[in-house]
Every structure is written in structure tokens, then in C-alpha cells.
Scaffold this active site. Structure first.
Site, PDB file in Angstrom:
ATOM      1  CB  SER A 281      19.063 -54.717 -18.612  1.00 22.00           C
ATOM      2  OG  SER A 281      19.192 -53.922 -19.274  1.00 22.00           O
TER       3      SER A 281
ATOM      4  CE1 TYR B  24      21.910 -59.384 -20.219  1.00 21.66           C
ATOM      5  CE2 TYR B  24      20.682 -57.206 -20.193  1.00 21.66           C
ATOM      6  CZ  TYR B  24      21.682 -57.825 -20.298  1.00 21.66           C
ATOM      7  OH  TYR B  24      21.705 -56.874 -19.476  1.00 21.66           O
TER       8      TYR B  24
END
Length: 259
Positions: free
Chosen positions: A135, A145
């Protein structure tokens, strides 16, 4: 026909990879947790593209799920797409530690172990590829994350360097770093993304097209979209404290918890 194994294959970027690879003539091994949804997706792909589509029901947060996926990778695949992942419904201290470690198991341990299982047969044949879906949050401050996705980028680059030259360039490892993509991801995480400008959203099929194009070119870190390429480049110039304050707020508005 070449064979691709895709984790998290029934929705979002994983499903887009499945459609694109099926249209390119790949047979598929689709891995996800929901057996009924998985079989429905495999049946649709078989009927639409006349390819083979196996199903592998498994949870990559569990040892049995990772072990089953490892076994299939060791049997030989031409392309592994480590796509499975999820976000949390809150910031670090509002998330149970067990949920944080589950994220690390899916985003890091499963990626490591499946890559480790898939590469030896690829190197023996002299061809194959691994795409690890990360990401753009890997380049910013984003809690567990973002940290896990930064690990995916670093890991992928390291492995790519380790195998360079061993197959004459026929085996490649790439990290794919998309920005905001319209999938189920944000809804499942309970994130309110209504404030994200339209220009920041990417189409999942475009993301897959860009990823496969970069993979053919031998790119190690693929960032789809001109705007996101510029954003990632800018993160290397902006002081880390400023980038951290901005990235920790962007897209982090949480709605009601969902089950």
C-alpha cells in the site's frame, strides 16, 4: 497453461487479478475464507473464460490456512499474488493486541512463508513471479497497518535482490503499492472515506493493469497512478514529523463498528 495462486481472491484487487489473469489464459488457484463465495467466483471464472479454477478455503490468520497454501505453492505455480489483507476499526490503543498480531500474521508471516514456498520451484524452472500487495501507506506513518505494509515493501525488495541473477531474470518479486481503491476494504474496517477527494480513488482493474505492466518491466516497487507516484516521491522530501501528522489523520475517520 500457466497457473496463478491468488490470496484474498473473492473481492477487490484479488478478484480483479483473478479476472485479468483468467482473461490472459491462466489457470487459477483461488484462496479465501468464505467457501461458498469462493466456489461461486471460481465457477463464474470457469464459465466466462474457459480456464481451470481450483478453490482453497483457508484463513491465513491460522496455521492450517498458511500451511495449506504453502503446500500448494510448493507443488508449483507460475505466479503468486499475496493479496489477502485487512484494516482495523480503530487506532493502535483502541485495537486489541490479539487483533494487531493477527494482522501481522496475515500481512507479514503469510507473505513470507508463501513466497518462501513458491520461489524454489520457480527458480528451478527459471521462470515465475511473486506479487506482494502492499500500500502507499507503506511510505507514511500509519500504525500497525502501515508498518506491516512497509515490511512487505522492504521484504519484497530484499528477496528480489537475493534471487537476482539466479534465473537469468526469469523470476521476479514485486511489491504493489496502490492508494485508495474502491473495494470492500474500508467498509469492513469501518472507515468513513466520504471526505477522500474523487481524484485520489483508483480503479481496481487499472491497478492490476499497472501491476502486470510493471512486473513485465522488472519493476520492484509498483505504485499505480501518476498522482500517487508523485506523492510517494514527496514523502522522501517532507520531514518525517510533518508527514506523520498528515498521514495519521488522512482517511482515518471511523464509523460504527461492523461485524
Amino acid at each position: 497453461m500457466p497457473t496463478a495462486l491468488i490470496t484474498g481472491a473473492t473481492a477487490g484487487i484479488g478478484a480483479a487479478f483473478a479476472r485479468r489473469l483468467a482473461s490472459d489464459g491462466f489457470d487459477l488457484i483461488l484462496l479465501a475464507r468464505d467457501g461458498e463465495r469462493l466456489e461461486r467466483a471460481a465457477r463464474d471464472l470457469r464459465d466466462t473464460y474457459a480456464i481451470g479454477a481450483e478453490t482453497l478455503v483457508g484463513d491465513l490468520a491460522a496455521e492450517e490456512g498458511i500451511a495449506a497454501a504453502e503446500e500448494r505453492c510448493r507443488a508449483g505455480v507460475d505466479l503468486l499474488v499475496n493479496n489477502a489483507g485487512f484494516g482495523h476499526k480503530g487506532t493502535f490503543l483502541n485495537v486489541p493486541v490479539s487483533d494487531e498480531t493477527t494482522m501481522l500474521k496475515v500481512h507479514c508471516e503469510a507473505v513470507l512463508r508463501l513466497t518462501h514456498a513458491a520461489l524454489p520451484p520457480m527458480l528451478e524452472r527459471g521462470r515465475g513471479a511473486v506479487v506482494n500487495v502492499s500500500s502507499v501507506s507503506a511510505f507514511a506513518v500509519r500504525g500497525t497497518y502501515g508498518a506491516s505494509k512497509a515490511w512487505v515493501v522492504s521484504f519484497s525488495q530484499g528477496v528480489a535482490q537475493d534471487i537476482a541473477g539466479r534465473s537469468g531474470g526469469g523470476v521476479r518479486v514485486m511489491a504493489l503499492c496502490p492508494g485508495f481503491v474502491r473495494t470492500e476494504f474500508h467498509r469492513r474496517a469501518g472507515m468513513d472515506v466520504s471526505g477522500i477527494p474523487e481524484f485520489m480513488w483508483l480503479d481496481k482493474d487499472m491497478v492490476v493493469d499497472a501491476a502486470l505492466r510493471d512486473l513485465r518491466r522488472g519493476v520492484q516497487v509498483s505504485v499505480p497512478g501518476t498522482w500517487y507516484k508523485a506523492l510517494v516521491a514527496a514523502t522522501r522530501l517532507v520531514p518525517s514529523g510533518v508527514a506523520g501528522r498528515f498521514s495519521s489523520r488522512a482517511g482515518r475517520s471511523y464509523g460504527p463498528r461492523r461485524t
